[in-house]
Design an enzyme around this catalytic site. Structure first.
Site, PDB file in Angstrom:
ATOM      1  N   THR A   1       4.249   5.335   4.198  1.00  0.00           N
ATOM      2  CA  THR A   1       3.014   5.331   3.399  1.00  0.00           C
ATOM      3  C   THR A   1       2.143   6.506   3.828  1.00  0.00           C
ATOM      4  O   THR A   1       0.938   6.378   3.993  1.00  0.00           O
ATOM      5  CB  THR A   1       2.297   3.972   3.551  1.00  0.00           C
ATOM      6  OG1 THR A   1       3.232   2.928   3.285  1.00  0.00           O
ATOM      7  CG2 THR A   1       1.153   3.810   2.554  1.00  0.00           C
ATOM      8  N   HIS A   2       2.775   7.658   4.019  1.00  0.00           N
ATOM      9  CA  HIS A   2       2.096   8.828   4.574  1.00  0.00           C
ATOM     10  C   HIS A   2       1.972   9.917   3.515  1.00  0.00           C
ATOM     11  O   HIS A   2       2.519  11.009   3.647  1.00  0.00           O
ATOM     12  CB  HIS A   2       2.846   9.351   5.801  1.00  0.00           C
ATOM     13  CG  HIS A   2       3.008   8.339   6.885  1.00  0.00           C
ATOM     14  ND1 HIS A   2       3.885   8.492   7.930  1.00  0.00           N
ATOM     15  CD2 HIS A   2       2.402   7.138   7.084  1.00  0.00           C
ATOM     16  CE1 HIS A   2       3.821   7.439   8.729  1.00  0.00           C
ATOM     17  NE2 HIS A   2       2.921   6.603   8.229  1.00  0.00           N
ATOM     18  N   ASN A   3       1.249   9.613   2.440  1.00  0.00           N
ATOM     19  CA  ASN A   3       0.978  10.597   1.395  1.00  0.00           C
ATOM     20  C   ASN A   3      -0.207  11.452   1.821  1.00  0.00           C
ATOM     21  O   ASN A   3      -1.236  10.924   2.247  1.00  0.00           O
ATOM     22  CB  ASN A   3       0.646   9.898   0.079  1.00  0.00           C
ATOM     23  CG  ASN A   3       1.645   8.811  -0.277  1.00  0.00           C
ATOM     24  OD1 ASN A   3       1.511   7.689   0.185  1.00  0.00           O
ATOM     25  ND2 ASN A   3       2.630   9.136  -1.079  1.00  0.00           N
TER      26      ASN A   3
END
Length: 593
Positions: A519-521
């Site tokens: 979840t590292h946008n």
């Protein structure tokens, strides 16, 4: 027409780590803060307690703590010539909703960036020459240095009761920590987590090969601890329910117990739930924001006027809100002008599965989100890139996060996907498996970006955010190289019977939004010192609207080979420090501050 409410000093969009922290700091600075959270109230004590919270089907598979894609999602395509389609189900990344945001279901891996990460263009050009960075990479300096952010990294680590071993102190290196990290003003507030068998064997093999293993820095407390705000944390139980779950033991730091509980009764603090912000409103001359319009759960539109607007939503949604509100100039990939949506990047993931003989029992059910041993020898520019053909890198870690029955079924390569042989392989290997992760950086390119979809709309009638992304060739080469190093370590671990490697960015494959990755946008609202290549200045303040401050990983000009929470919170405290000390008394653009 939206009903106008009484004016407040600050309106804050989102009640995650940055939003609640902004409320705490600004409320204590004397400013009336209204926080608008689109989700509901929830709390560790009431909602995350075992055994109710330890429901793998509900939380890990059905994503009960995450956004509802029927209401709000995005569309996706790999390249601009494709038609983008909506993400109907969560997959590659898992944004949160509700009090605490994604900060309640994170793993707790808490890193600082390398000093060179924050000055990436300058660093590579100084070390390798002005022509080293190819034209197809939008590599930029952040506009702020490690030394400027170090006090804020240190403070956030104390907020989280972070567990770890320092590698570099101001007076010199320390044994057992990360020798590549920037110097620290203080050690971690808590000692490191106890390492299980798999990570221990990984560390032994890495050390024999000349690398530098150390315990993963963790926002999992290892002893009773009180943070600077007065929150009390308890020792981790190694229950194996961190990622995708809230922690009912008060052991994993999250925004609710670390910040919200300490600000909820303050006279300058108010939070409103089920408040879906639709747009940021601007003044007639367009130079400042006047507040936000939001929708209540009863369907009423309200206008909340404010002197300052803080955008603390998840990074993708900050970009979306700017675009639908007409804040800043949208990025145009054809002319490569504009900034909002520019420099979207992700995380480049690879891994190695390791299987041991019967002499090694790993007990995978004893886990935690940030439990593991790691090396940083191939992250950032910690190794010579001269002849490698790529920028960036990643850490290699052996982690033990969980042994939950639905999603944890390790089998060696070549095992059938179902049937009696598959069942036998799961039974025989469950207690004898370890996982190595390559957590790689992601370079921004002109062709990876965020904009508004011309076809699809959300439940509120707004155009959906459209993501255009594929792995750059730079990142494919990087992941292949670092994965090779991980595989080398795996083959040198004792009692190993087999290994197998996988690379999400393998040559010939496209990025897929379907399987979970991280979840590292990052990117879309990047920070910098040049308004033609950044949305906000080095203080997180919009160039075009000086009373709008932006937070989160959307500020990253490119993604690091680390989990983003530590860097984004360091920048958040940096921004809040300048808001309190330089802006509030004299509202204006801060580039000269």
């Amino acid at each position: 027409m939206a009903r106008r409410l009484a004016k407040t000093d600050v309106v804050i969009i989102g009640a995650g780590w940055t939003g609640l922290t902004a409320a705490y700091e600004l409320a204590h600075a004397g400013k009336r803060c209204v926080v608008l959270e689109r989700g509901s109230y929830r709390h560790d004590a009431d909602d995350f307690a075992a055994p109710k919270e330890h429901d793998e089907l509900k939380y890990a598979v059905h994503h009960a703590h995450m956004i509802n894609t029927r209401k709000e999602t995005l569309t996706f395509r790999n390249i601009a010539s494709q038609r983008a389609l909506p993400m109907r189900r969560l997959g590659s990344f898992l944004p949160g909703v509700g009090l605490g945001g994604a900060g309640i279901h994170w793993n707790g891996q808490l890193w600082r960036p390398l000093p060179s990460d924050l000055e990436m263009r300058s660093h590579y050009e100084n070390r390798y020459g002005a022509d080293f960075i190819p034209d197809d990479l939008n590599v930029q300096d952040w506009g702020v240095t490690y030394d400027e952010l170090e006090p804020h990294f240190d403070f956030y680590e104390k907020i989280c009761g972070t567990s770890g071993t320092a590698g570099q102190m101001a007076d010199g290196p320390r044994e057992g920590g990360n020798p590549f990290e920037g110097p620290r003003s203080a050690d971690y507030p808590n000692p490191p987590m106890r390492q299980p068998i798999g990570p221990t064997k990984f560390g032994e093999a890495a050390q024999k090969l000349g690398y530098h293993p150390f315990p993963l820095p963790a926002a999992n407390a290892t002893k009773e601890y009180t943070n600077p705000y007065g929150a009390k944390l308890h020792p981790c139980t190694y229950c194996g329910f961190c990622e995708r779950f809230g922690c009912g033991y008060y052991a994993k730091a999250d925004p609710i117990i670390c910040v919200y509980d300490q600000i909820k009764s303050h006279e300058n603090f108010e939070i409103r739930y089920q408040a879906q912000v639709l747009r940021v409103e601007k003044s007639e001359d367009g130079k400042t924001a006047t507040g936000v319009t939001y929708l209540t759960d009863a369907g009423e539109e309200l206008f909340q006027p404010a002197d300052i607007v803080c955008m603390n939503a998840y990074g993708l949604w900050n970009t979306h809100l700017m675009l639908v509100s007409g804040l800043g100039k949208p990025y145009d990939p054809k002319t490569r002008t504009g900034t909002v949506g520019r420099n979207y990047a992700y995380q480049t993931m690879a891994g190695v599965n390791v299987f041991f003989d019967d002499q090694v029992v790993t007990n995978p059910f004893m886990g935690a989100g940030a439990l593991g041993t790691v090396i940083d020898d191939f992250n950032g520019d910690n190794f010579d890139h001269s002849d490698l053909g790529f920028l960036g890198g990643g850490y290699i870690a052996c982690t033990q996060t969980n042994g939950r029955p639905i999603n944890y079924q390790p089998t060696p390569k070549g095992t059938p996907a179902w049937g009696a042989d598959w069942k036998r392989a799961v039974r025989e290997n469950y207690l004898h498996h370890a996982s190595l992760t390559v957590h790689g950086s992601s370079m921004a390119t002109p062709d990876n970006y965020l904009d508004l979809d011309p076809t699809w709309k959300d439940a509120y009638g707004r155009p959906l955010l459209r993501m255009t992304f594929n792995f750059p060739e730079n990142d494919r080469r990087m992941a292949d190289y670092v994965m090779g190093k991980a595989h080398e370590i795996a083959r040198n671990m004792e009692n190993v019977t087999s290994t197998s490697a996988s690379n999400r960015a393998a040559e010939g494959s496209d990025y897929s939004i379907v399987p979970y990755q991280t979840t590292h946008n990052t990117g879309g609202t990047v920070m910098g010192t040049d308004p033609t290549t950044s949305v906000v200045n080095r203080f997180g303040q919009m160039w075009d609207h000086h009373n709008v401050f932006v937070f989160g990983a959307g500020l990253f000009p490119q993604n690091l080979g680390y989990n983003p929470t530590g860097p984004l919170m360091g920048v958040a405290y940096w921004t809040l420090d300048h808001m309190k000390n330089d802006y509030i008394a004299n509202p204006r653009p801060l580039m000269d501050a």
